[in-house]
Write a protein that holds these residues in place. Structure first.
Motif, PDB file in Angstrom:
ATOM      1  N   VAL A   1      -3.326   3.956   9.274  1.00  0.00           N
ATOM      2  CA  VAL A   1      -4.413   2.984   9.459  1.00  0.00           C
ATOM      3  C   VAL A   1      -3.996   1.923  10.474  1.00  0.00           C
ATOM      4  O   VAL A   1      -2.887   1.400  10.420  1.00  0.00           O
ATOM      5  N   THR A   2      -4.902   1.659  11.423  1.00  0.00           N
ATOM      6  CA  THR A   2      -4.662   0.580  12.395  1.00  0.00           C
ATOM      7  C   THR A   2      -5.974  -0.170  12.634  1.00  0.00           C
ATOM      8  O   THR A   2      -7.061   0.317  12.291  1.00  0.00           O
TER       9      THR A   2
ATOM     10  N   VAL B   1       0.864  -1.190   0.000  1.00  0.00           N
ATOM     11  CA  VAL B   1       0.000   0.000   0.000  1.00  0.00           C
ATOM     12  C   VAL B   1       0.901   1.240   0.000  1.00  0.00           C
ATOM     13  O   VAL B   1       1.804   1.346   0.831  1.00  0.00           O
ATOM     14  N   ASP B   2       0.641   2.149  -0.932  1.00  0.00           N
ATOM     15  CA  ASP B   2       1.446   3.377  -0.957  1.00  0.00           C
ATOM     16  C   ASP B   2       1.014   4.325   0.156  1.00  0.00           C
ATOM     17  O   ASP B   2      -0.169   4.555   0.351  1.00  0.00           O
ATOM     18  N   VAL B   3       2.015   4.867   0.840  1.00  0.00           N
ATOM     19  CA  VAL B   3       1.759   5.759   1.975  1.00  0.00           C
ATOM     20  C   VAL B   3       2.330   7.134   1.639  1.00  0.00           C
ATOM     21  O   VAL B   3       3.458   7.230   1.168  1.00  0.00           O
ATOM     22  N   HIS B   4       1.538   8.181   1.865  1.00  0.00           N
ATOM     23  CA  HIS B   4       2.010   9.545   1.571  1.00  0.00           C
ATOM     24  C   HIS B   4       1.709  10.471   2.734  1.00  0.00           C
ATOM     25  O   HIS B   4       0.619  10.401   3.315  1.00  0.00           O
ATOM     26  N   GLY B   5       2.657  11.309   3.067  1.00  0.00           N
ATOM     27  CA  GLY B   5       2.382  12.380   4.032  1.00  0.00           C
ATOM     28  C   GLY B   5       2.595  12.004   5.483  1.00  0.00           C
ATOM     29  O   GLY B   5       2.429  12.831   6.374  1.00  0.00           O
ATOM     30  N   CYS B   6       2.959  10.753   5.737  1.00  0.00           N
ATOM     31  CA  CYS B   6       3.189  10.337   7.124  1.00  0.00           C
ATOM     32  C   CYS B   6       4.352   9.334   7.145  1.00  0.00           C
ATOM     33  O   CYS B   6       4.826   8.894   6.110  1.00  0.00           O
ATOM     34  N   LEU B   7       4.772   8.970   8.359  1.00  0.00           N
ATOM     35  CA  LEU B   7       5.967   8.129   8.479  1.00  0.00           C
ATOM     36  C   LEU B   7       5.721   6.684   8.046  1.00  0.00           C
ATOM     37  O   LEU B   7       6.465   6.111   7.256  1.00  0.00           O
TER      38      LEU B   7
ATOM     39  N   VAL C   1      -3.482   7.405   3.099  1.00  0.00           N
ATOM     40  CA  VAL C   1      -3.446   6.034   2.589  1.00  0.00           C
ATOM     41  C   VAL C   1      -4.730   5.789   1.793  1.00  0.00           C
ATOM     42  O   VAL C   1      -5.790   6.297   2.172  1.00  0.00           O
ATOM     43  N   PRO C   2      -4.653   5.075   0.674  1.00  0.00           N
ATOM     44  CA  PRO C   2      -5.889   4.840  -0.083  1.00  0.00           C
ATOM     45  C   PRO C   2      -6.843   3.931   0.696  1.00  0.00           C
ATOM     46  O   PRO C   2      -6.402   3.022   1.402  1.00  0.00           O
ATOM     47  N   ALA C   3      -8.135   4.206   0.540  1.00  0.00           N
ATOM     48  CA  ALA C   3      -9.128   3.437   1.294  1.00  0.00           C
ATOM     49  C   ALA C   3      -9.392   2.069   0.673  1.00  0.00           C
ATOM     50  O   ALA C   3      -9.698   1.101   1.365  1.00  0.00           O
TER      51      ALA C   3
ATOM     52  N   VAL D   1     -11.214  -0.962  10.863  1.00  0.00           N
ATOM     53  CA  VAL D   1      -9.984  -0.167  10.882  1.00  0.00           C
ATOM     54  C   VAL D   1     -10.307   1.294  11.198  1.00  0.00           C
ATOM     55  O   VAL D   1     -11.401   1.786  10.915  1.00  0.00           O
ATOM     56  N   LEU D   2      -9.317   1.944  11.777  1.00  0.00           N
ATOM     57  CA  LEU D   2      -9.358   3.390  12.010  1.00  0.00           C
ATOM     58  C   LEU D   2      -8.381   3.988  11.019  1.00  0.00           C
ATOM     59  O   LEU D   2      -7.219   3.544  10.956  1.00  0.00           O
ATOM     60  N   MET D   3      -8.818   4.955  10.210  1.00  0.00           N
ATOM     61  CA  MET D   3      -7.894   5.405   9.159  1.00  0.00           C
ATOM     62  C   MET D   3      -7.992   6.884   8.819  1.00  0.00           C
ATOM     63  O   MET D   3      -8.987   7.549   9.085  1.00  0.00           O
TER      64      MET D   3
END
Ligand code: CIR
Length: 278
Positions: A165-166, A153-159, A180-182, A173-175
């Motif tokens: 998402v967790t 999953v591509d991640v942008h703007g965060c570490l 991150v794309p949904a 999930v909490l996102m």
């Protein structure tokens, strides 16, 4: 019994890695007090907390999640994306080797555990500044034989992926969809963070509850409204080091017997008790 491996806050935490945050002074004693409260929340969720020692050469040691991914059958020891953190793997591998056979991510692969979200047999892995395709392929080879599938999953703007998402329940999930794309998470019931709290997507699901940061009251309200059982902890000092909730432990379901009784630890790690203590 579930074990929560944690690692002490290094007296060098002020020299931690930072990617998306500006450096601010960190009060060591407050950070350690908050860490102890977090460990108490883990114990309250039914975990036996096993805290590893640290050293002044490991500013980020408290964020132990990044060093490994623990499955029922095997533990993957990462090769962290930040070079300064690679010194942390040996002690974690030594501790995990008592519970699981180990597989090590090797160069050119880099991976942080914060990029790996495990939902049953489905494993989502963030492509981030810390985790690359070589490591994702290596992880896939190591766990596919046990029936796990891997979705990058591509991640942008965060570490990390888990900044975005967790898990907030077995199928929930909490996102933060801005990071991150949904779509890869379509099969889950989704709770969105409050738009005013972009960093609020990281909670730790353990023992039927979500351990959650007091810094995000609006998203907390959303969780509570959706029936999620929450335990709120204060983590402001650790957050200055760009850490969140999942990153301060590794959860290991204890099994009978030692995993590596007859094998030599492949990491040249110190024997238990030989870790430095500050
Ligand atoms: C780092 O940049 O590596 C640390 N300062 C913070 C790591 C936080 N890890 C995590 O959320 N899994």
């Amino acid at each position: 019994m579930r074990v929560a491996l944690t690692r002490a806050v290094s007296l060098a935490i002020a020299h931690c890695e930072l990617t998306h945050l500006d450096r601010q002074p960190i009060d060591l004693e407050i950070a350690r007090t908050q860490h102890r409260a977090y460990e108490a929340a883990l114990a309250g969720a039914g975990c036996r907390v096993e805290r590893l020692a640290t050293g002044p050469d490991m500013p980020d040691s408290v964020f132990i999640e990044d060093m490994a991914i623990v499955f029922d059958e095997i533990a993957i020891v990462t090769r962290p994306g930040a070079e300064s953190r690679r010194v942390e793997t040996a002690g974690v591998a030594a501790a995990l080797g008592r519970y699981r056979p180990l597989h090590a991510i090797l160069a050119p692969g880099t991976m942080d555990g914060g990029d790996v979200l495990v939902a049953g047999r489905h494993v989502f892995v963030g492509r981030s500044s810390r985790t690359n395709d070589a490591a994702i392929a290596d992880l896939h080879r190591a766990i596919a034989p046990y029936g796990y599938d891997v979705t990058p999953v591509d991640v942008h703007g965060c570490l990390h992926l888990k900044s975005a998402v967790t898990m907030a329940g077995d199928d929930r999930v909490l996102m933060n969809r801005a990071w991150v794309p949904a779509e890869p998470f379509d099969r889950f019931d989704r709770i969105d963070v409050d738009p005013s709290e972009p960093a609020a997507a990281n909670g730790l699901l353990v023992g039927g509850r979500v351990i959650y940061a007091s810094a995000f009251p609006r998203t907390l309200e959303r969780l509570v409204r959706r029936g999620v059982r929450t335990v709120v902890v204060e983590t402001g000092e650790l957050a200055k080091a760009e850490g969140a909730l999942t990153c301060c432990c590794l959860l290991v379901d204890e099994r009978e017997g030692r995993a590596n009784e007859d094998e030599e630890c492949p990491f040249g790690a110190p024997a238990a008790g030989q870790n430095r203590n500050s």
